[in-house]
Design a protein around this motif. Structure first.
Motif, PDB file in Angstrom:
ATOM      1  N   SER A  24      -4.635   0.525   2.263  1.00 12.08           N
ATOM      2  CA  SER A  24      -4.176  -0.764   1.764  1.00 12.08           C
ATOM      3  C   SER A  24      -5.069  -1.891   2.260  1.00 12.08           C
ATOM      4  O   SER A  24      -5.937  -1.704   3.117  1.00 12.08           O
ATOM      5  N   ASN A  68     -10.105  -1.597  -5.643  1.00 12.60           N
ATOM      6  CA  ASN A  68      -9.237  -2.073  -6.710  1.00 12.60           C
ATOM      7  C   ASN A  68      -8.386  -3.220  -6.192  1.00 12.60           C
ATOM      8  O   ASN A  68      -7.644  -3.055  -5.213  1.00 12.60           O
ATOM      9  N   TYR A  95      -5.864  -4.539  -7.483  1.00 13.16           N
ATOM     10  CA  TYR A  95      -4.437  -4.432  -7.776  1.00 13.16           C
ATOM     11  C   TYR A  95      -3.838  -3.108  -7.310  1.00 13.16           C
ATOM     12  O   TYR A  95      -2.686  -2.801  -7.611  1.00 13.16           O
ATOM     13  N   GLY A  96      -4.619  -2.305  -6.610  1.00 11.36           N
ATOM     14  CA  GLY A  96      -4.123  -1.017  -6.135  1.00 11.36           C
ATOM     15  C   GLY A  96      -4.507   0.100  -7.084  1.00 11.36           C
ATOM     16  O   GLY A  96      -4.665  -0.115  -8.293  1.00 11.36           O
ATOM     17  N   SER A 139      -2.876   2.571  -8.219  1.00 12.40           N
ATOM     18  CA  SER A 139      -1.848   3.018  -9.162  1.00 12.40           C
ATOM     19  C   SER A 139      -1.580   1.985 -10.245  1.00 12.40           C
ATOM     20  O   SER A 139      -0.705   2.176 -11.077  1.00 12.40           O
ATOM     21  N   SER A 140      -2.349   0.897 -10.229  1.00 15.87           N
ATOM     22  CA  SER A 140      -2.070  -0.219 -11.129  1.00 15.87           C
ATOM     23  C   SER A 140      -2.511   0.034 -12.565  1.00 15.87           C
ATOM     24  O   SER A 140      -2.019  -0.606 -13.487  1.00 15.87           O
ATOM     25  N   ASN A 173      -5.475  -0.680 -13.432  1.00 13.73           N
ATOM     26  CA  ASN A 173      -6.666  -1.503 -13.572  1.00 13.73           C
ATOM     27  C   ASN A 173      -7.905  -0.704 -13.199  1.00 13.73           C
ATOM     28  O   ASN A 173      -7.844   0.222 -12.389  1.00 13.73           O
TER      29      ASN A 173
END
Length: 121
Positions: A52, A99, A101-102, A104-105, A107
């Protein structure tokens, strides 16, 4: 222009260790989730480990749990992957990813060019 540059790959014997680094530029590093993925010949690219933005949350593929450790240094805009007890099945090209936005997003990720890791038996 976003750049992710991996280093630290190479040839190592089974049971050995390597430390991969990914230096980034052109993005606000502390706002990006970072990750390591790998792709073996003839196989799809799979997640190895992700971390994270603040470094407090990590996730690992089952195959590397207990052997690999992902970490990040937000002051140096760099993410690391410490790989211990390496196995021949860890042989692959390792890619750094970012990424905002993470992962899993849905994006798109930013990707590095990859670094080869080869583990001999």
């Amino acid at each position: 222009q976003v750049q992710l540059v991996e280093s630290g790959g190479g040839l190592v014997q089974a049971g050995g260790s390597l430390r991969l680094s990914c230096a980034t530029s052109g993005l606000i590093f502390r706002l990006n989730a970072m990750g390591w993925y790998r792709q073996a010949p003839g196989k799809q690219r799979d997640m190895v480990a992700v971390i994270s933005t603040g470094g407090y949350s990590t996730k690992y593929a089952d195959s590397v749990k207990g052997r690999f450790t992902i970490s990040r240094d937000n002051a140096k805009n760099t993410v690391y992957l410490q790989m211990n007890s390496l196995k021949p099945e860890d042989t692959a090209v390792y890619y750094c990813a970012a990424n905002r936005y993470g992962f899993s997003s849905g994006n798109d990720n930013y990707w590095g060019q990859g670094t080869q890791v080869t583990v001999s038996s």
